[in-house]
Design a protein around this motif. Sequence first.
Motif, PDB file in Angstrom:
ATOM      1  N   ILE A 118       0.567   4.376  -2.617  1.00 10.52           N
ATOM      2  CA  ILE A 118       0.350   5.739  -2.123  1.00 10.52           C
ATOM      3  C   ILE A 118       1.456   6.663  -2.617  1.00 10.52           C
ATOM      4  CG2 ILE A 118       0.353   7.161  -0.031  1.00 10.52           C
ATOM      5  CD1 ILE A 118      -1.125   4.761   1.300  1.00 10.52           C
ATOM      6  N   ASP A 150      -3.838  13.169   5.665  1.00 14.80           N
ATOM      7  CA  ASP A 150      -4.897  12.781   6.597  1.00 14.80           C
ATOM      8  C   ASP A 150      -4.295  12.638   7.997  1.00 14.80           C
ATOM      9  OD1 ASP A 150      -6.445  10.707   8.197  1.00 14.80           O
ATOM     10  OD2 ASP A 150      -7.817  11.022   6.524  1.00 14.80           O
ATOM     11  N   ASP A 151      -4.847  13.346   8.972  1.00 18.09           N
ATOM     12  CA  ASP A 151      -4.323  13.320  10.342  1.00 18.09           C
ATOM     13  C   ASP A 151      -4.420  11.941  10.993  1.00 18.09           C
ATOM     14  OD1 ASP A 151      -3.604  16.007  10.312  1.00 18.09           O
ATOM     15  OD2 ASP A 151      -5.554  16.657  11.078  1.00 18.09           O
ATOM     16  N   GLU A 152      -5.442  11.182  10.645  1.00 17.29           N
ATOM     17  CA  GLU A 152      -5.646   9.870  11.272  1.00 17.29           C
ATOM     18  C   GLU A 152      -4.752   8.789  10.683  1.00 17.29           C
ATOM     19  OE1 GLU A 152      -9.726   8.623  11.603  1.00 17.29           O
ATOM     20  OE2 GLU A 152     -10.376  10.665  12.082  1.00 17.29           O
ATOM     21  N   THR A 153      -4.622   8.753   9.352  1.00 17.50           N
ATOM     22  CA  THR A 153      -3.881   7.671   8.710  1.00 17.50           C
ATOM     23  C   THR A 153      -2.453   8.048   8.329  1.00 17.50           C
ATOM     24  OG1 THR A 153      -4.575   8.292   6.483  1.00 17.50           O
ATOM     25  CG2 THR A 153      -6.008   6.771   7.703  1.00 17.50           C
ATOM     26  N   GLY A 154      -2.203   9.357   8.171  1.00 11.86           N
ATOM     27  CA  GLY A 154      -0.892   9.791   7.697  1.00 11.86           C
ATOM     28  C   GLY A 154      -0.746   9.677   6.193  1.00 11.86           C
ATOM     29  N   TYR A 155      -1.819   9.271   5.498  1.00 13.59           N
ATOM     30  CA  TYR A 155      -1.785   9.121   4.044  1.00 13.59           C
ATOM     31  C   TYR A 155      -2.101  10.448   3.365  1.00 13.59           C
ATOM     32  CZ  TYR A 155      -1.976   4.013   4.668  1.00 13.59           C
ATOM     33  OH  TYR A 155      -1.725   2.721   5.002  1.00 13.59           O
ATOM     34  N   ILE A 205       0.844  -1.197   0.000  1.00 16.71           N
ATOM     35  CA  ILE A 205       0.000   0.000   0.000  1.00 16.71           C
ATOM     36  C   ILE A 205       0.880   1.248   0.000  1.00 16.71           C
ATOM     37  CG2 ILE A 205      -0.280   0.048   2.509  1.00 16.71           C
ATOM     38  CD1 ILE A 205      -2.982   1.042  -0.036  1.00 16.71           C
TER      39      ILE A 205
END
Length: 112
Positions: free
Chosen positions: A10, A97-102, A6
């Motif tokens: 990304i 994205d703050d939650e995933t870091g993606y 993944i």
Amino acid sequence: MGAMSIGTIIEWCAEIETEVIGNWAQFERYDKHEITVADGKAILPCNIYRILDVYDVNEMRIMRYHNNGAYISFSEFGGSISDGSKLYINFYGIPIDDETGYPLFLRGHEQA
């Protein structure tokens, strides 16, 4: 060819966003992002579009570096930056994205 991670997918998507599409309205400014020098170079974040400044802990601007897109290197300039040094960069990049870091991509860019 084996299955891709993944992280690789990304990274490729972020590369398309920054290097091919380059939608300026999407980019955010990031200030004082810490990077560490190892082997005369420092890895850049995957969401980077354009470096604005590179500076040290004393906020002294570093003018001599080479940016190859994946990392910035200092060794070809006489090794003035030692390994283990903490540096900071200000840059424009795609949102994260703050939650995933993606990296986040604009609606309509899914095909890319």
